[in-house]
Write a protein that holds these residues in place. Structure first.
Motif, short mmCIF file in Angstrom:
data_model
loop_
_atom_site.label_atom_id
_atom_site.label_comp_id
_atom_site.label_asym_id
_atom_site.label_seq_id
_atom_site.Cartn_x
_atom_site.Cartn_y
_atom_site.Cartn_z
N LYS A 23 -10.50 -4.32 -5.90
CA LYS A 23 -11.59 -3.65 -5.18
C LYS A 23 -11.54 -2.15 -5.45
N PHE A 24 -12.71 -1.52 -5.29
CA PHE A 24 -12.76 -0.06 -5.31
C PHE A 24 -12.58 0.44 -3.89
N CYS A 25 -11.93 1.58 -3.74
CA CYS A 25 -11.64 2.12 -2.41
C CYS A 25 -12.49 3.36 -2.12
N LYS A 26 -12.97 3.42 -0.90
CA LYS A 26 -13.72 4.60 -0.48
C LYS A 26 -12.77 5.74 -0.14
N ASP A 27 -13.30 6.92 -0.08
CA ASP A 27 -12.54 8.09 0.36
C ASP A 27 -12.01 7.81 1.76
N PRO A 29 0.83 -1.21 0.00
CA PRO A 29 0.00 0.00 0.00
C PRO A 29 0.86 1.26 0.00
N LEU A 30 0.36 2.28 -0.65
CA LEU A 30 1.02 3.59 -0.68
C LEU A 30 0.27 4.60 0.17
N GLN A 31 -0.66 4.11 0.99
CA GLN A 31 -1.43 4.95 1.88
C GLN A 31 -1.71 4.14 3.14
N ASP A 32 -2.26 4.79 4.16
CA ASP A 32 -2.53 4.08 5.42
C ASP A 32 -3.49 2.92 5.21
N PHE A 33 -4.55 3.14 4.45
CA PHE A 33 -5.54 2.10 4.19
C PHE A 33 -6.33 2.45 2.94
N CYS A 34 -7.03 1.45 2.43
CA CYS A 34 -7.78 1.62 1.19
C CYS A 34 -9.03 0.74 1.31
N VAL A 35 -9.97 1.17 2.14
CA VAL A 35 -11.14 0.38 2.47
C VAL A 35 -11.97 0.08 1.22
#
Length: 222
Positions: free
Chosen positions: A45-49, A25-31
Motif C-alpha cells: 500500500k501507499f502511505c499518506k503523510d 512498523p518503524l513509525q506509529d502508523f502508515c495509513v
C-alpha cells in the motif's frame, strides 16, 4: 462477555506480531492511500503523510450480522487493511463469521496469517489438517460460547455449526491482509478450469466426476 473474549483474542495476536510475515512498523502508523503521487509504497500500500491521518483512518463502523441465506449457510465479514486503512503495516486484522443452523465455513486456508477464533454464540465443530510432512493429521474440537481455537498459518481449516440455533464467531488474524483460498472453489471453480487430466489423476476418479464438480456453482461466503 463476548467483548471480553474478543479483546483477549486481539491481545494474543498483538503479542505475536513480531513473528508475523508482515513487516514490523518503524513509525506509529502508515495509513494506506491510493495516491501514487504523494504516498510512499509500504507493504502493498501507499502511505499518506502521517500529519494528515485522522481517527476515521482507524475506524470501522457496524460489524453487524452477515447474511447467511446462501448455500453454505455462513457469512464472513472481514475487517482487513482494505476496510481499515490504518491497519497498514500493523500485522493484524479480524473477521466476523455468522452461521445459520448447520452452516459451514468450508475448508480454506489463509496463506499469510495464523487465525485465532473466539465463539461468541452457539456451538461449532472446528478443525485443521497438518501438512504432508506431518502425515496430514486432523485436529478437531467442539467449541462452545467463550471457547478459543487456533488455526496455524497456511493450513486447511473449517468451522461447522453443529448447534440448533445460529452461531457467531470472531477471528483474529496475524496479518493486515491474510488472504483466503477456499479449497473447493480453487480446485473446481478456477478460471479457466484446471485440466481434466490433472484433476482425474490427482483425485484418482473418473473424468465424469471431475466434469460434474467443475460445472457446479461454488459459492464464496466472504
Amino acid at each position: 462477555m463476548g467483548v471480553f473474549y474478543f479483546i483477549v483474542a486481539l491481545l494474543a495476536l498483538a503479542s505475536s506480531v513480531g513473528f508475523a510475515y508482515d513487516p514490523s512498523p518503524l513509525q506509529d502508523f502508515c495509513v494506506a492511500i491510493n495516491d501514487t503521487k504523494t504516498g510512499v509504497f509500504v507493504n502493498g500500500k501507499f502511505c499518506k503523510d502521517p500529519k494528515l491521518a485522522n481517527a476515521d483512518d482507524f475506524f470501522f463502523q457496524g460489524l453487524g450480522p452477515g447474511n447467511t441465506s446462501n448455500p453454505l449457510g455462513s457469512k464472513v465479514t472481514p475487517v482487513t487493511v482494505n476496510e481499515i486503512l490504518g491497519l497498514n503495516t500493523l500485522g493484524i486484522s479480524l473477521a466476523r463469521v455468522d452461521f445459520a443452523p448447520k452452516g459451514l465455513n468450508p475448508p480454506h486456508t489463509h496463506p499469510r496469517g495464523t487465525e485465532i477464533l473466539v465463539v461468541l454464540e452457539g456451538t461449532l465443530y472446528v478443525g485443521f489438517v497438518s501438512s504432508n510432512q506431518d502425515n496430514n493429521r486432523l485436529f478437531t474440537k467442539v467449541l462452545n460460547k467463550g471457547d478459543v481455537f487456533v488455526f496455524p498459518i497456511g493450513l486447511i481449516h473449517f468451522q461447522l455449526n453443529v448447534g440448533y440455533g445460529e452461531a457467531i464467531a470472531i477471528a483474529g488474524l496475524s496479518s493486515q491482509n491474510p488472504g483466503v483460498i477456499t479449497i473447493a472453489n480453487a480446485v473446481f471453480g478456477s478460471k479457466p478450469p484446471i485440466s481434466l487430466e490433472v484433476l482425474t489423476k490427482a483425485f484418482q476418479v473418473d473424468k465424469n466426476v471431475i466434469d460434474y464438480l467443475q460445472k457446479q456453482f461454488w459459492y464464496n461466503n466472504s
